[in-house]
Design an enzyme around this catalytic site. Structure first.
Site, PDB file in Angstrom:
ATOM      1  N   SER A  50     -21.103   2.528  21.954  1.00  0.00           N
ATOM      2  CA  SER A  50     -22.105   3.060  22.352  1.00  0.00           C
ATOM      3  C   SER A  50     -23.332   2.127  22.859  1.00  0.00           C
ATOM      4  O   SER A  50     -23.189   1.226  23.705  1.00  0.00           O
ATOM      5  CB  SER A  50     -22.519   3.850  20.953  1.00  0.00           C
ATOM      6  OG  SER A  50     -23.500   4.882  21.525  1.00  0.00           O
ATOM      7  N   ASP A 164     -18.392   9.033  23.175  1.00  0.00           N
ATOM      8  CA  ASP A 164     -18.905   7.968  22.588  1.00  0.00           C
ATOM      9  C   ASP A 164     -17.985   7.216  21.458  1.00  0.00           C
ATOM     10  O   ASP A 164     -17.110   7.812  20.796  1.00  0.00           O
ATOM     11  CB  ASP A 164     -20.084   8.478  21.617  1.00  0.00           C
ATOM     12  CG  ASP A 164     -20.848   7.352  20.975  1.00  0.00           C
ATOM     13  OD1 ASP A 164     -20.302   6.436  20.588  1.00  0.00           O
ATOM     14  OD2 ASP A 164     -22.077   7.435  21.326  1.00  0.00           O
TER      15      ASP A 164
END
Length: 304
Positions: A50, A164
């Site tokens: 991320s 993610d």
């Protein structure tokens, strides 16, 4: 492994760096890297998930200074304008405008050409497994890694729908074990909060006297139902964005604890989990200083 019992990391010794997921808190990792470099740490490998992939990718490409200066020079309004709405798509934002800007500011390197070994971690939404992105366009890999479900649309890469990396690997320790470095430093985004639980948050007001969480929350409320009665106030204690952020943080904190217990790093730098709201990327100066402070604290405590 206690810090006092861990093997010492000597200046110049090859180390691998793990950068965790945490939204805007990830900018604190710029300060962590600066603190490590100031003490002569030789970073030879980075794995990030991320926002950790964003900072780690810039560092691996030798563009950390450029990322830092861009973040510090971008206003709150300009940052919000980079969030292009994903109307008709399965998320609030597409992320396209943000990635285009990153390419303009930091160039378009390929991962295999970077001077530092780099792995961006994403999750295959269909196969429900981690994906380690170690080749190809850097920003495609970073874009896949920060595709927070519900916030940014999934990113299609090599026929896979990627989201993610923090969903399964908020602290992707295992991904660094491919490197030749035998010492590992991890940056955990879920450290003890600075403000006691239940205490009022420090609201950062904009020039018009209204907090940005209020502006963002009201926009989301109009389109996604936080303000069903239309009185301009959330109908619940937590709005959509905060529920999503708190739920994701809770999950990631527990997974990160398990990963650190199973594969302990030599050193862990903990960033306070309440350093900022997950979308407050315009607070870069403050967050970078927090990262530097927490890294120095951890390094001093470990005797480095």
């Amino acid at each position: 492994m206690a810090a006092a019992d861990a093997p010492k990391i000597m200046g110049g010794e090859p180390v691998a760096l793990v950068l965790g997921a945490g939204g805007a808190r990830g900018l604190a990792q710029i300060g962590v890297i600066e603190a490590l470099q100031a003490r002569g740490m030789n970073i030879v490998a980075i794995a990030g998930a991320s926002s950790g992939a964003l900072v780690g990718g810039a560092c691996a490409a030798g563009k950390l200074v450029e990322l830092r200066e861009w973040m510090l020079g971008t206003s709150r309004t300009a940052m919000l304008r980079l969030l292009d709405p994903g109307f008709g798509r399965p998320a609030l934002f597409t992320g396209d405008r943000l990635v285009r800007t990153l390419r303009e500011v930091l160039g378009e390197p390929r991962i295999e050409d970077l001077p530092i070994d780099f792995t961006a971690v994403a999750v295959d939404l269909v196969r429900q497994r981690e994906v380690w992105l170690r080749r190809g366009d850097l920003w495609d890999a970073v874009r896949a890694s920060f595709a927070i479900p519900g916030v940014f649309t999934p990113f299609k890469l090599h026929g896979r729908e990627l989201v993610d990396g923090g969903l399964l690997a908020p602290l992707p320790i295992t991904a660094t074990r491919l490197s030749d470095a035998h010492r590992l430093i991890a940056v955990d985004m879920h450290g003890w909060p600075q403000v006691p639980v239940g205490a009022p948050a420090n609201v950062d007001a904009d020039d018009a006297g209204e907090s940005t969480p209020g502006v963002v929350g009201r926009w989301i409320g109009r389109h996604f139902g936080d303000d069903a009665d239309g009185d301009g106030k959330p109908d619940h204690r937590f709005g959509l964005t905060e529920v999503m952020a708190r739920a994701l943080d809770t999950m990631q904190a527990q997974i990160a604890c398990v990963h650190m217990a199973l594969d302990p790093p030599e050193l862990v730098v903990h960033i306070p989990r309440d350093a900022c709201q997950f979308y407050e990327f315009w607070r870069g100066r403050e967050l970078i200083e927090i990262g530097r402070r927490e890294a120095d604290k951890a390094l001093d405590a470990a005797g480095y």
